[in-house]
Write a protein that holds these residues in place. Sequence first.
Motif, mmCIF file in Angstrom:
data_model
loop_
_atom_site.group_PDB
_atom_site.id
_atom_site.type_symbol
_atom_site.label_atom_id
_atom_site.label_comp_id
_atom_site.label_asym_id
_atom_site.label_seq_id
_atom_site.Cartn_x
_atom_site.Cartn_y
_atom_site.Cartn_z
ATOM 1 N N GLY A 95 0.772 -1.222 -0.037
ATOM 2 C CA GLY A 95 -0.279 -0.376 0.163
ATOM 3 C C GLY A 95 0.506 1.477 0.248
ATOM 4 O O GLY A 95 0.483 2.087 -0.428
ATOM 5 N N ALA A 96 2.160 1.461 0.767
ATOM 6 C CA ALA A 96 3.220 2.439 0.306
ATOM 7 C C ALA A 96 4.605 1.959 0.991
ATOM 8 O O ALA A 96 4.792 0.315 0.843
ATOM 9 N N VAL A 97 4.981 2.823 -0.562
ATOM 10 C CA VAL A 97 6.032 2.317 -1.047
ATOM 11 C C VAL A 97 7.676 3.142 -0.140
ATOM 12 O O VAL A 97 7.504 4.146 0.302
ATOM 13 N N THR A 98 8.473 2.530 0.521
ATOM 14 C CA THR A 98 9.453 3.072 1.272
ATOM 15 C C THR A 98 11.483 2.713 1.111
ATOM 16 O O THR A 98 11.020 1.103 1.542
ATOM 17 N N GLY A 99 11.478 3.457 1.000
ATOM 18 C CA GLY A 99 13.171 2.931 1.301
ATOM 19 C C GLY A 99 14.058 3.086 2.176
ATOM 20 O O GLY A 99 15.489 2.577 2.619
ATOM 21 N N ASP A 100 13.323 2.809 3.883
ATOM 22 C CA ASP A 100 13.536 2.892 5.075
ATOM 23 C C ASP A 100 14.401 1.756 5.437
ATOM 24 O O ASP A 100 15.421 2.131 5.956
ATOM 25 N N HIS A 101 14.179 0.767 5.092
ATOM 26 C CA HIS A 101 14.811 -0.788 5.103
ATOM 27 C C HIS A 101 15.900 -0.276 4.199
ATOM 28 O O HIS A 101 17.454 -0.652 5.416
ATOM 29 N N PHE A 102 16.220 0.025 3.669
ATOM 30 C CA PHE A 102 17.743 -0.079 3.420
ATOM 31 C C PHE A 102 18.696 0.910 3.325
ATOM 32 O O PHE A 102 20.071 0.810 3.925
ATOM 33 N N VAL A 103 18.034 2.299 3.824
ATOM 34 C CA VAL A 103 18.659 3.162 4.240
ATOM 35 C C VAL A 103 19.337 2.574 5.802
ATOM 36 O O VAL A 103 20.595 2.725 6.121
ATOM 37 N N ALA A 104 18.502 2.316 6.715
ATOM 38 C CA ALA A 104 18.747 1.329 8.205
ATOM 39 C C ALA A 104 19.944 0.256 7.764
ATOM 40 O O ALA A 104 20.883 0.062 8.496
ATOM 41 N N LEU A 105 20.161 -0.540 6.701
ATOM 42 C CA LEU A 105 20.776 -1.446 6.462
ATOM 43 C C LEU A 105 22.061 -1.293 6.102
ATOM 44 O O LEU A 105 23.198 -1.694 7.261
ATOM 45 N N PHE A 106 22.242 0.097 5.888
ATOM 46 C CA PHE A 106 24.179 1.022 5.792
ATOM 47 C C PHE A 106 23.905 1.745 6.860
ATOM 48 O O PHE A 106 25.114 1.859 6.780
ATOM 49 N N THR A 107 23.402 2.132 7.029
ATOM 50 C CA THR A 107 23.480 2.753 7.777
ATOM 51 C C THR A 107 23.505 2.661 9.309
ATOM 52 O O THR A 107 24.961 3.235 10.034
ATOM 53 N N LEU A 108 23.214 1.754 10.142
ATOM 54 C CA LEU A 108 22.742 1.485 11.278
ATOM 55 C C LEU A 108 23.564 0.114 11.125
ATOM 56 O O LEU A 108 24.066 0.361 12.185
ATOM 57 N N TYR A 109 23.438 -0.678 10.451
ATOM 58 C CA TYR A 109 24.872 -1.500 10.327
ATOM 59 C C TYR A 109 25.817 -2.087 9.528
ATOM 60 O O TYR A 109 26.375 -2.986 9.771
ATOM 61 N N ASP A 110 25.947 -0.754 8.599
ATOM 62 C CA ASP A 110 27.051 -0.779 8.093
ATOM 63 C C ASP A 110 27.119 -2.180 6.960
ATOM 64 O O ASP A 110 28.436 -3.100 7.272
ATOM 65 N N PHE A 111 26.526 -2.347 6.601
ATOM 66 C CA PHE A 111 26.301 -3.801 5.372
ATOM 67 C C PHE A 111 26.797 -3.628 4.012
ATOM 68 O O PHE A 111 27.152 -4.817 4.033
ATOM 69 N N GLY A 112 28.278 -2.717 4.175
ATOM 70 C CA GLY A 112 28.488 -2.409 2.948
ATOM 71 C C GLY A 112 29.502 -2.682 3.320
ATOM 72 O O GLY A 112 30.805 -3.482 2.716
ATOM 73 N N THR A 113 29.927 -3.341 4.366
ATOM 74 C CA THR A 113 31.438 -3.267 4.683
ATOM 75 C C THR A 113 31.131 -5.282 4.759
ATOM 76 O O THR A 113 32.665 -6.370 4.153
#
Length: 281
Positions: free
Chosen positions: A54-72
């Motif tokens: 019903g709604a589209v958000t990109g917050d999960h991807f933002v949190a993934l790379f900012t809070l959890y440093d998934f890029g490492t």
Amino acid sequence: MAAGRRGMRPVRVVQYLLLIMVLVISAGPLLWVLVNAIRPDSEIIAYPPTVLPGAVTGDHFVALFTLYDFGTYLLNSLVIAGTATAGALVFGTLAAYAMARFDFRLVRVLGELSLVAYLIPPILVLVPVTQILFGSGLGDNRVALAVLYTATLLPFALWILRSYFTGVAVDIEEAAMIDRCTRFGAFLRVVLPQAVPGLISTGIFTFNAAWSEYLFASTLMTTNSKLPANAAIFLLMGNMGTESWGLLMAAALTIVAPVVILFVLAQRWLISGIGEGAVRG
């Protein structure tokens, strides 16, 4: 002929239905991961569930790379899988060429033993491999993990590439050696270019296997910052279960995306490599 075409229509319909069924079964989970990765958690846990967000958000991807440093973790996966793929291709190419060109009994026996080793389930050797690596001081080491992946993927690369080198005519190499080219020079300049489709297809499959491996990575790596991405997913899990399904789906989609893109970009070489290997084998 018109009657024959009309008689083939039901068969064609059944074929298309089977293809659609296979597509839904194989791609359905990935589409569901995509849908849950771009919608809020409130919609994911809502009852009754909805198929479209019903709604589209990109917050999960933002949190993934900012809070959890998934890029490492993605970088760790890229380094480990890339090193393992390069090692498997280099050693597999040399060993496959030796098996295809030299009729040594020892070489043939070692090649067959490597295939038997590849058929052993990894779970059976997990305990001894863990004891050996930690006993040697190589536990929690990304280089050791890449070497382990190279050893486990080498039999697959060996037997796939062997069919390509077997299909290359020996006369071409002999002609190159008559023109004052060494055997190794003939291998590099004549044989290897003809095996490029096989090298690309083998490299893609070995990279995918190393990229998606979880058992050894989660057991041998004890430092969170050294974990590859697929083994780091458990860091997104809380003590009482999953804290955010959307975050977990975003991580899964992020891990799958590079492999899917690689398969799409190399599809032409992949199909030709599989076809030529099957004909030559």
